[in-house]
Design an enzyme around this catalytic site. Structure first.
Site, PDB file in Angstrom:
ATOM      1  N   TYR A   1       6.196 -22.252 -12.571  1.00 54.14           N
ATOM      2  CA  TYR A   1       7.288 -21.281 -12.680  1.00 54.14           C
ATOM      3  C   TYR A   1       8.230 -21.540 -11.505  1.00 54.14           C
ATOM      4  CZ  TYR A   1       9.677 -16.806 -13.342  1.00 54.14           C
ATOM      5  OH  TYR A   1      10.608 -15.838 -13.575  1.00 54.14           O
TER       6      TYR A   1
ATOM      7  N   ASN B   1       1.945  -4.605 -14.710  1.00 47.62           N
ATOM      8  CA  ASN B   1       0.945  -5.593 -15.112  1.00 47.62           C
ATOM      9  C   ASN B   1      -0.201  -5.696 -14.100  1.00 47.62           C
ATOM     10  OD1 ASN B   1       2.477  -6.810 -13.128  1.00 47.62           O
ATOM     11  ND2 ASN B   1       2.560  -8.803 -14.117  1.00 47.62           N
TER      12      ASN B   1
ATOM     13  N   SER C   1       0.824  -1.215   0.000  1.00 50.73           N
ATOM     14  CA  SER C   1       0.000   0.000   0.000  1.00 50.73           C
ATOM     15  C   SER C   1       0.861   1.269   0.000  1.00 50.73           C
ATOM     16  CB  SER C   1      -0.955   0.007   1.199  1.00 50.73           C
ATOM     17  OG  SER C   1      -0.230  -0.058   2.405  1.00 50.73           O
TER      18      SER C   1
ATOM     19  N   ASP D   1       2.356 -19.249 -11.116  1.00 50.76           N
ATOM     20  CA  ASP D   1       1.824 -20.579 -10.792  1.00 50.76           C
ATOM     21  C   ASP D   1       2.949 -21.520 -10.369  1.00 50.76           C
ATOM     22  OD1 ASP D   1       3.042 -21.635 -13.112  1.00 50.76           O
ATOM     23  OD2 ASP D   1       1.220 -21.443 -14.295  1.00 50.76           O
TER      24      ASP D   1
END
Length: 166
Positions: free
Chosen positions: A114, A105, A93, A111
């Site tokens: 990787y 992105n 934050s 996942d």
């Protein structure tokens, strides 16, 4: 006679207890392995910090950026997540307020595939102002989510009231 009773007890316990212990060990191993995240640090001094459900990740490098520059910042770690789990990586934050960077992105999804020895997690950062990030600065966070196995079914109607779309 006591010997016969003892022998029967050993045989019965052997037949019941051994398979039970064997299968409970297998089940326990499966449950334990399901909850294990293997981590490899590629950079010294960037241990993770956990607060509740989120785990903070640190920059593994010194980064100086000008306004408008993009760079993927190394987080210096790789992980092997349990099968059917994925990590959601987002800025903390305070990241924008402190460094003026945005995650390019919006949210990173990593996942369990990787997980090669050199698959290092990265943070794709876009600078909105001139900024300097030091090695060890906590720039993002992640949490582990179990993937839902859903079946997709095509229908003619969704049977709900139209709320105007999104």
């Amino acid at each position: 006679m006591d010997f016969v009773y003892k022998l029967i007890e050993v045989i019965v316990l052997g037949v019941v207890l051994v398979p039970t212990v064997y299968f409970s060990n297998i089940l326990g191993k499966l449950i334990f392995e399901r909850n294990v995240i293997k981590i490899k640090y590629h950079t010294d001094g960037i241990d993770m910090v956990q607060y509740g459900d989120w785990i903070d990740l640190k920059s593994a490098e010194e980064v100086d950026k000008k306004k408008g520059e993009f760079k993927t910042i190394s987080l210096g770690i790789g992980m092997k997540l349990p099968k059917n789990f994925e990590a959601h990586v987002v800025p903390r934050s305070s990241t924008f307020k402190t460094w003026g960077i945005l995650q390019a992105n919006s949210m990173g999804v990593i996942d369990n595939k990787y997980s090669g020895n050199d698959d290092i997690w990265l943070f794709p950062a876009y600078a909105t102002k001139k900024t300097s990030i030091k090695k060890g600065d906590r720039i993002c966070q992640f949490r582990i989510i179990e993937k839902a196995n859903m079946k997709i079914e095509e229908v003619d109607s969704l049977d709900e009231v139209n709320r105007g779309g999104y």
